[in-house]
Scaffold this motif. Structure first.
Motif, PDB file in Angstrom:
ATOM      1  N   PHE A  24       0.831  -1.207   0.000  1.00 52.49           N
ATOM      2  CA  PHE A  24       0.000   0.000   0.000  1.00 52.49           C
ATOM      3  C   PHE A  24       0.861   1.252   0.000  1.00 52.49           C
ATOM      4  N   LEU A  25       1.976   1.196   0.697  1.00 53.98           N
ATOM      5  CA  LEU A  25       2.874   2.332   0.738  1.00 53.98           C
ATOM      6  C   LEU A  25       3.530   2.585  -0.611  1.00 53.98           C
ATOM      7  N   LEU A  26       3.712   1.503  -1.386  1.00 50.82           N
ATOM      8  CA  LEU A  26       4.383   1.629  -2.669  1.00 50.82           C
ATOM      9  C   LEU A  26       3.466   2.137  -3.771  1.00 50.82           C
ATOM     10  N   VAL A  27       2.134   2.058  -3.559  1.00 47.69           N
ATOM     11  CA  VAL A  27       1.186   2.532  -4.564  1.00 47.69           C
ATOM     12  C   VAL A  27       1.233   4.062  -4.592  1.00 47.69           C
ATOM     13  N   PRO A  28       1.515   4.675  -5.751  1.00 45.95           N
ATOM     14  CA  PRO A  28       1.602   6.143  -5.798  1.00 45.95           C
ATOM     15  C   PRO A  28       0.260   6.801  -5.513  1.00 45.95           C
ATOM     16  N   VAL A  29       0.282   7.825  -4.704  1.00 44.89           N
ATOM     17  CA  VAL A  29      -0.924   8.567  -4.377  1.00 44.89           C
ATOM     18  C   VAL A  29      -1.136   9.643  -5.440  1.00 44.89           C
ATOM     19  N   GLN A  30      -2.304   9.648  -6.049  1.00 47.60           N
ATOM     20  CA  GLN A  30      -2.609  10.623  -7.084  1.00 47.60           C
ATOM     21  C   GLN A  30      -2.926  11.967  -6.447  1.00 47.60           C
ATOM     22  N   ALA A  31      -2.106  12.966  -6.750  1.00 49.34           N
ATOM     23  CA  ALA A  31      -2.325  14.296  -6.191  1.00 49.34           C
ATOM     24  C   ALA A  31      -3.533  14.950  -6.848  1.00 49.34           C
ATOM     25  N   GLN A  32      -4.244  15.743  -6.074  1.00 49.96           N
ATOM     26  CA  GLN A  32      -5.383  16.477  -6.609  1.00 49.96           C
ATOM     27  C   GLN A  32      -4.869  17.505  -7.611  1.00 49.96           C
ATOM     28  N   PRO A  33      -5.374  17.503  -8.841  1.00 53.86           N
ATOM     29  CA  PRO A  33      -4.898  18.500  -9.819  1.00 53.86           C
ATOM     30  C   PRO A  33      -5.238  19.910  -9.370  1.00 53.86           C
ATOM     31  N   THR A  34      -4.395  20.828  -9.711  1.00 57.85           N
ATOM     32  CA  THR A  34      -4.598  22.227  -9.353  1.00 57.85           C
ATOM     33  C   THR A  34      -4.434  23.108 -10.584  1.00 57.85           C
ATOM     34  N   ILE A 160     -13.985  21.626 -12.588  1.00 62.06           N
ATOM     35  CA  ILE A 160     -13.456  21.973 -13.908  1.00 62.06           C
ATOM     36  C   ILE A 160     -11.965  21.656 -13.978  1.00 62.06           C
ATOM     37  N   VAL A 161     -11.250  21.921 -12.898  1.00 61.66           N
ATOM     38  CA  VAL A 161      -9.820  21.587 -12.858  1.00 61.66           C
ATOM     39  C   VAL A 161      -9.637  20.082 -13.022  1.00 61.66           C
ATOM     40  N   GLN A 162     -10.444  19.288 -12.323  1.00 61.93           N
ATOM     41  CA  GLN A 162     -10.332  17.833 -12.396  1.00 61.93           C
ATOM     42  C   GLN A 162     -10.695  17.325 -13.793  1.00 61.93           C
ATOM     43  N   TRP A 163     -11.768  17.836 -14.367  1.00 58.99           N
ATOM     44  CA  TRP A 163     -12.188  17.375 -15.689  1.00 58.99           C
ATOM     45  C   TRP A 163     -11.150  17.752 -16.748  1.00 58.99           C
ATOM     46  N   THR A 164     -10.528  18.903 -16.566  1.00 59.68           N
ATOM     47  CA  THR A 164      -9.458  19.302 -17.485  1.00 59.68           C
ATOM     48  C   THR A 164      -8.296  18.322 -17.397  1.00 59.68           C
ATOM     49  N   ALA A 165      -7.921  17.965 -16.176  1.00 58.39           N
ATOM     50  CA  ALA A 165      -6.834  16.998 -15.982  1.00 58.39           C
ATOM     51  C   ALA A 165      -7.209  15.637 -16.547  1.00 58.39           C
ATOM     52  N   ASP A 166      -8.469  15.230 -16.383  1.00 54.57           N
ATOM     53  CA  ASP A 166      -8.932  13.949 -16.926  1.00 54.57           C
ATOM     54  C   ASP A 166      -8.803  13.924 -18.450  1.00 54.57           C
ATOM     55  N   ALA A 167      -8.888  15.096 -19.063  1.00 58.14           N
ATOM     56  CA  ALA A 167      -8.757  15.206 -20.524  1.00 58.14           C
ATOM     57  C   ALA A 167      -7.296  15.284 -20.956  1.00 58.14           C
ATOM     58  N   GLY A 168      -6.383  15.173 -19.990  1.00 64.26           N
ATOM     59  CA  GLY A 168      -4.958  15.198 -20.307  1.00 64.26           C
ATOM     60  C   GLY A 168      -4.396  16.593 -20.486  1.00 64.26           C
ATOM     61  N   LEU A 169      -5.085  17.591 -19.934  1.00 70.34           N
ATOM     62  CA  LEU A 169      -4.683  18.984 -20.093  1.00 70.34           C
ATOM     63  C   LEU A 169      -4.436  19.630 -18.731  1.00 70.34           C
ATOM     64  N   GLN A 170      -3.816  20.794 -18.755  1.00 71.54           N
ATOM     65  CA  GLN A 170      -3.552  21.549 -17.537  1.00 71.54           C
ATOM     66  C   GLN A 170      -4.294  22.880 -17.582  1.00 71.54           C
ATOM     67  N   GLU A 255       8.688  28.276 -20.344  1.00 66.77           N
ATOM     68  CA  GLU A 255       9.772  28.735 -19.475  1.00 66.77           C
ATOM     69  C   GLU A 255       9.235  29.149 -18.110  1.00 66.77           C
ATOM     70  N   LEU A 256       8.073  29.771 -18.080  1.00 65.63           N
ATOM     71  CA  LEU A 256       7.510  30.223 -16.814  1.00 65.63           C
ATOM     72  C   LEU A 256       7.213  29.054 -15.886  1.00 65.63           C
ATOM     73  N   PHE A 257       6.749  27.933 -16.471  1.00 65.50           N
ATOM     74  CA  PHE A 257       6.359  26.780 -15.667  1.00 65.50           C
ATOM     75  C   PHE A 257       7.364  25.635 -15.728  1.00 65.50           C
ATOM     76  N   GLN A 258       8.577  25.901 -16.117  1.00 71.11           N
ATOM     77  CA  GLN A 258       9.512  24.810 -16.360  1.00 71.11           C
ATOM     78  C   GLN A 258       9.839  23.988 -15.117  1.00 71.11           C
ATOM     79  N   ASN A 259       9.627  24.538 -13.933  1.00 68.32           N
ATOM     80  CA  ASN A 259       9.895  23.788 -12.710  1.00 68.32           C
ATOM     81  C   ASN A 259       8.642  23.197 -12.102  1.00 68.32           C
ATOM     82  N   ASP A 260       7.485  23.373 -12.754  1.00 66.29           N
ATOM     83  CA  ASP A 260       6.227  22.849 -12.210  1.00 66.29           C
ATOM     84  C   ASP A 260       5.938  21.450 -12.720  1.00 66.29           C
TER      85      ASP A 260
END
Length: 260
Positions: A24-34, A160-170, A255-260
């Protein structure tokens, strides 16, 4: 066939329990998209983002200024805009600016008074979003080249943030604090702001905040209602000059988000 007696079972159970616990510890936890609304606030760099739906009267002027000043722009248009102003889009594409989605029909996703509520379903949201990308693809803008989505009216919620992430977008949005987004207002509106007021609000915010405009996504409209004669985009060159004098680099979203 192996034979387990009580002693064998007693020895095996703790090991099995430990393995299950570790698994269970090894299963990656899916972070809430922001939503991304600002880049690194420690770096004096920012991005200019432009939205468009009905109007494009500032398109040629904005394009010319960005070319002369060698500044990258990020443009988010509705499907209606992509169809109506295809020649302008092709010119922006040739200039290698980012071209992204802003919904197909500029839907309002949530009530103004209840942002946590919804005026769209997940299916209607995705249908409209996909229709936006279909029209972009007709103009040679591949979905993989346009991973950032800016919601219409710059108004959204966690769904809307979650549905956008579900569509493979940010999902991204402008950085709040200035009045740059008020450049669409007309004199008959109670929230009308002149170009002078908008310009000054940007300078005032920069001077008052410890991090200034670091990491900012400064939003402008590529066109506005004809009833607004005082076009803020005509001040774009002066704004770029002032920002540069204050030490800011105007960069791409990548470039603005290169570390995100």
């Amino acid at each position: 066939m192996p034979i387990f007696n009580c002693r064998t079972l007693w020895n095996v159970l703790p090991v099995a329990a430990l393995w299950i616990g570790l698994s269970f510890l090894l299963v990656p936890v899916q972070a809430q998209p922001t939503a991304l609304t600002r880049g690194d606030t420690t770096k004096p760099q920012m991005a200019l983002i432009f939205t468009g739906h009905e109007y494009a009267d500032g398109g040629d002027h904005i394009r010319q200024v960005l070319r002369e000043q060698e500044v990258p722009g990020s443009f988010f248009f509705t499907g209606i805009f992509y169809e109506r102003y295809a020649p302008l889009v092709q010119l922006l594409k040739a200039d290698r600016h980012y071209l992204g989605a802003h919904s197909d029909h500029h839907l309002l996703y949530a009530p103004w008074s209840e942002q946590d509520s919804l005026l769209v379903t997940r299916d209607s949201f995705l249908r409209d979003l996909n229709a936006n990308y279909v029209k972009m693809e007709k103009l040679g803008i591949a979905r993989l080249e346009a991973p950032w989505f800016l919601p219409p009216y710059e108004w959204y919620n966690d769904s809307i943030v979650q549905w956008t992430a579900d569509a493979g977008l940010q999902l991204i949005n402008m950085t709040y604090g200035t009045l740059s987004h008020a450049d669409y207002t007309t004199p008959d509106m109670p929230n009308y702001r002149s170009s002078a007021q908008i310009f000054q609000s940007i300078l005032d915010y920069e001077a008052a905040q410890a991090n200034g405009l670091n990491g900012f996504l400064l939003l402008l409209h590529i066109g506005t209602d004809p009833d607004r004669a005082d076009k803020f985009y005509l001040h774009l060159e002066a704004l770029i000059g002032e920002l540069r004098e204050r030490g800011y680099r105007l960069v791409t979203l990548q470039e603005l988000f290169q570390n995100d």
